[in-house]
Scaffold this active site. Structure first.
Site, PDB file in Angstrom:
ATOM      1  N   ARG A  81      47.114  33.012  42.679  1.00 33.33           N
ATOM      2  CA  ARG A  81      47.002  33.509  44.049  1.00 33.33           C
ATOM      3  C   ARG A  81      46.419  32.440  44.957  1.00 33.33           C
ATOM      4  O   ARG A  81      46.793  32.325  46.109  1.00 33.33           O
ATOM      5  CB  ARG A  81      46.093  34.737  44.108  1.00 33.33           C
ATOM      6  CG  ARG A  81      46.665  35.956  43.442  1.00 33.33           C
ATOM      7  CD  ARG A  81      45.644  37.036  43.401  1.00 33.33           C
ATOM      8  NE  ARG A  81      44.533  36.548  42.566  1.00 33.33           N
ATOM      9  CZ  ARG A  81      43.499  37.250  42.201  1.00 33.33           C
ATOM     10  NH1 ARG A  81      43.359  38.475  42.612  1.00 33.33           N
ATOM     11  NH2 ARG A  81      42.567  36.748  41.435  1.00 33.33           N
ATOM     12  N   LYS A 140      36.739  43.854  29.710  1.00 32.59           N
ATOM     13  CA  LYS A 140      36.877  44.680  30.899  1.00 32.59           C
ATOM     14  C   LYS A 140      36.851  46.161  30.530  1.00 32.59           C
ATOM     15  O   LYS A 140      37.261  46.548  29.441  1.00 32.59           O
ATOM     16  CB  LYS A 140      38.197  44.371  31.618  1.00 32.59           C
ATOM     17  CG  LYS A 140      38.276  42.969  32.188  1.00 32.59           C
ATOM     18  CD  LYS A 140      39.572  42.763  32.938  1.00 32.59           C
ATOM     19  CE  LYS A 140      39.660  41.363  33.518  1.00 32.59           C
ATOM     20  NZ  LYS A 140      40.897  41.165  34.280  1.00 32.59           N
ATOM     21  N   HIS A 175      51.618  41.097  41.267  1.00 32.17           N
ATOM     22  CA  HIS A 175      52.155  40.999  39.901  1.00 32.17           C
ATOM     23  C   HIS A 175      53.682  41.115  39.920  1.00 32.17           C
ATOM     24  O   HIS A 175      54.385  40.330  39.263  1.00 32.17           O
ATOM     25  CB  HIS A 175      51.608  42.123  39.009  1.00 32.17           C
ATOM     26  CG  HIS A 175      50.152  42.049  38.742  1.00 32.17           C
ATOM     27  ND1 HIS A 175      49.320  43.122  38.950  1.00 32.17           N
ATOM     28  CD2 HIS A 175      49.370  41.057  38.258  1.00 32.17           C
ATOM     29  CE1 HIS A 175      48.087  42.796  38.603  1.00 32.17           C
ATOM     30  NE2 HIS A 175      48.089  41.530  38.194  1.00 32.17           N
ATOM     31  N   SER A 214      43.630  43.295  41.426  1.00 32.19           N
ATOM     32  CA  SER A 214      43.499  44.657  40.900  1.00 32.19           C
ATOM     33  C   SER A 214      42.120  45.219  41.210  1.00 32.19           C
ATOM     34  O   SER A 214      41.975  46.408  41.523  1.00 32.19           O
ATOM     35  CB  SER A 214      43.769  44.666  39.396  1.00 32.19           C
ATOM     36  OG  SER A 214      45.119  44.357  39.142  1.00 32.19           O
TER      37      SER A 214
END
Length: 162
Positions: A91, A42, A18, A129
């Protein structure tokens, strides 16, 4: 007109991946607003307030970055702030399909909003994460994957009861 980009995410927790996007984005745009989403899909490890505080701590050295938070649709937040640019990090190829769908619905909801994609540095491309939390939960070493304040916060969250 200044070029202000919103970099949204749940940041649970913020990683070096990040920060790579934030730091590099800060060289491309006049200002980056890191916007912490309270994602109802989440169940975060860190509270909304903790995530905002960790981001403020880990980005304080970047003068043209600020941290904010929001609930609801990103498009509504961007419009409310009178902005037009969303910055998203990628990513791997697997991220692209998901991010493309999000940018398409955002464009549908507001044709004036543009999404810019930035590939993270290869050395951070495997970091997520979720992986960080899983590793920290079992007391694996995350020192080279997250900033020091995040590492300390993770150790505190997952410390073994004695």
């Amino acid at each position: 007109m200044s070029r202000i980009a919103v970099y949204p995410g749940s940041f649970d927790p913020v990683t070096y991946g990040h920060l790579d996007i934030i730091q590099r984005g800060a060289t491309v745009f006049d200002h980056i607003v890191v916007a912490v989403l309270n994602n109802s899909r989440k169940t975060p490890l860190f509270t909304f307030e903790e995530r905002v505080a960790l981001l403020k701590e880990t980005t304080k050295h970047i003068p043209n970055v600020s941290v904010d938070s929001f609930n609801g649709l990103l498009v509504d937040y961007v419009k409310e702030k009178n902005l037009r640019i969303i910055l998203r990090g990628l990513r791997a190829i697997s991220d692209f399909e998901y991010e493309l769908q999000i940018s398409a619905i955002n464009k549908h909801l507001d044709p004036n909003i543009e999404t810019f994609f930035m590939m993270t540095n290869n050395k951070y491309s495997f970091i997520s994460s979720s992986m960080i939390k899983e590793t920290a939960k079992y007391h694996g070493n995350v020192k080279e994957l997250v900033p020091e304040p995040v590492e300390k916060a993770l150790l505190e969250k997952y410390k073994s009861p004695h």
